[in-house]
Scaffold this motif. Sequence first.
Motif, PDB file in Angstrom:
ATOM      1  N   GLY B 324       2.626  -6.992  -1.081  1.00 32.28           N
ATOM      2  CA  GLY B 324       4.042  -6.884  -0.680  1.00 32.28           C
ATOM      3  C   GLY B 324       4.287  -7.107   0.808  1.00 32.28           C
ATOM      4  O   GLY B 324       3.421  -6.826   1.636  1.00 32.28           O
ATOM      5  N   GLU B 328       9.608  -1.678   0.611  1.00 31.47           N
ATOM      6  CA  GLU B 328      10.121  -1.582  -0.761  1.00 31.47           C
ATOM      7  C   GLU B 328       9.125  -2.219  -1.750  1.00 31.47           C
ATOM      8  O   GLU B 328       8.834  -1.646  -2.792  1.00 31.47           O
ATOM      9  N   GLU B 329       8.611  -3.379  -1.393  1.00 33.67           N
ATOM     10  CA  GLU B 329       7.658  -4.058  -2.289  1.00 33.67           C
ATOM     11  C   GLU B 329       6.357  -3.261  -2.411  1.00 33.67           C
ATOM     12  O   GLU B 329       5.779  -3.165  -3.492  1.00 33.67           O
ATOM     13  N   ASP B 332       6.896  -0.384  -4.624  1.00 36.08           N
ATOM     14  CA  ASP B 332       6.833  -0.825  -6.026  1.00 36.08           C
ATOM     15  C   ASP B 332       5.385  -0.898  -6.500  1.00 36.08           C
ATOM     16  O   ASP B 332       5.061  -0.468  -7.610  1.00 36.08           O
TER      17      ASP B 332
END
Lengths: 249, 426
Positions: B324, B328-329, B332
């Motif tokens: 990522g 945020e990635e 996840d």
Amino acid sequence: MRYAGIDIGSRTVKLAVIEDGRLVLSRKSATSHNPLGIAHELMEGVDYDRLTATGYGRHLIKGHLDCPVVSEITAFVRGSRFFSNDCESILDIGGQDTKAISLDKDGNLCKFEMNDRCAAGTGRFLEVMATVLGFTLEEFSLAALSAKRAEKINSMCTVFAESEVVSLVTQGADRNEVALGIHKAIISRAAGLLKRVAPSGKIFFAGGVALNGCARSLLEQETDRPVFVPPDPQIVGAVGAALVASENS
Amino acid sequence: MADYTKMWKSLGIDIENHNALLAGLGQAYTDIFLSQKNRPEGMKYFDFVMSEVHGLRIKEIVDAKAEGRKVIGSYCVFVPEELVLAVDGVAIGLCAGAELGFEAAEALLPRNTCSLIKSMFGFKLGKLCPYVESCDVIVGENTCDGKKKAYEIFRPLVKDLYVMDLPQTKSETGRMVLKEEYRKFIAKLEKESGKKITVQSLRKGIEIVNAKRKAMIRLAAVRAADPAPISGLDALLINQVFFHDDPVRFTDSVNKLCDELEQRVKDHKGVFPKGTTRVIVSGCPMAVPNWKLPMIIETSNAVIVGEESCVGERGTRWLTDIKGNTVEELLDAITDRYFNVDCAVFTPNPSRVSHVKDMVKKLHADGVIHYSLQFCQPYIIESGPVEKELEKSHIPTLRLETDYSQEDAGQLKTRIEAFNERLKKK
């Protein structure tokens, strides 16, 4: 060759000797506070080539007689096949333990279950309850057999059940009916254990409680299965250990 | 061991009881671990860690606190160490593996509560755990109703209890719940530490934890060999130390040990004779010093070749994807990683049985011993279906239910010996 098996149970020590595939000697004695001493007494003058120990005190003996050990479960598997060559389910109610065992067609151990830690529903439970009611063990079984109906006993904890029985007696309950209730309670619990492990077929009933006629007939009723009790249900483990001694030679 | 009395006093430890605890622990360690034969040289590091478990490691933690780093304690594999490291915090697993302070615990909890929860209270109430006492924040995870309700009673006993909720289904909603919980946890960590999590700091955290897990995966793989190059007791110990040692140093030590073990495998050297019965232990976690069951198994003619447990493969087998480019990635990716954990709190939970089956195959195990703590409903109830599924696949399974006491040691030994005799007959 003579093969000996010794089963040091919590209540009784048993000895068996096998020669040429035949049971040639068996002895037993109460375990007392000194199981090792009792084992030595039983072994006195007994001639054997190999010995295997089983039962609660197996590791105690191992240190003193330098013999291999085998668990009670395996000992009962071998011993039951000696007395009944097609046996596929075993119920053993001993002094401290209740064991339910299933075998495959070749006589190998499949599954087993044991009661947890305490002596709920074992021979010791019956002994304590007989004393509470003022019976000897023999009278206890006969009294239960003579009852027309049973008082319901809810608790399987020895100490709780003792309170329950005292309470029933003080309310004027019939002593024989209470005796039957106690027998029913332990047999229904043992049958439950057996059904989980070995749901069908003839039951090989071993251990000291198999000597109790009321327990035997209740087991038949409860499971609706034939029950086979060997000539001396207490020595099955010792015979099994002797057979293990012969296999390992 | 150096004299740490002053440090312990400053943490509020009950010195007298704590000395008794360490003496008992030291004796048990000598009897159970040091008495084993043919131990790998690499275990010396872990022996040292254990001898200093409440000493040097605590000093490191106290020093880290002095530098302004925050100490985050937890009881469960669902609390991502990656996030704690990303704010330069120290993540530690907390003590809950001994029958200590149960009387005090039972004044607050029902007697019929699992040993793990009672022990968590016992260590705290008895002022026996320098780890608990060092924490800036303790994270409680709702992995079962027992813990969930117990945290309500635990809250006033500690400085800062942060409760993390967990989903119970492996659904898209469940995944969203977990991600939101992790997002909230990030906010908590940032507030506590005064540091903002960045892509760089989070990536670094993930790399450290991935390396640690990779080392554990390597250790798990080497145990497929027969003869087994390491005992199950030693492997469990490493899995226990996983939770409180410095992660970089730990990784290095596990990798060094693995070098030695891989050489042992090449040389066909092991801790038990070739052909020894091989079992996998599956079920509830075993926190330090809960060594009862593995000790009985390995002194009953069998070797443990794998642990399907939170202190074992359930906590170590998955890595986090590092690809990522935004927080945020990466969040996840962390959520995806932890959402794999097949804790019995999930319903249904079929991947757990598949994992046990895989382990049996990979590690050439002869059977599975299913371990449940008494009153641990998720694992006890799941043990029935697990046994049924495994036996259906011709994997012999023994279900055991026990606690931290020694009163059932005799009965456990009988059952385990009988089970091992069954496996040998196969």
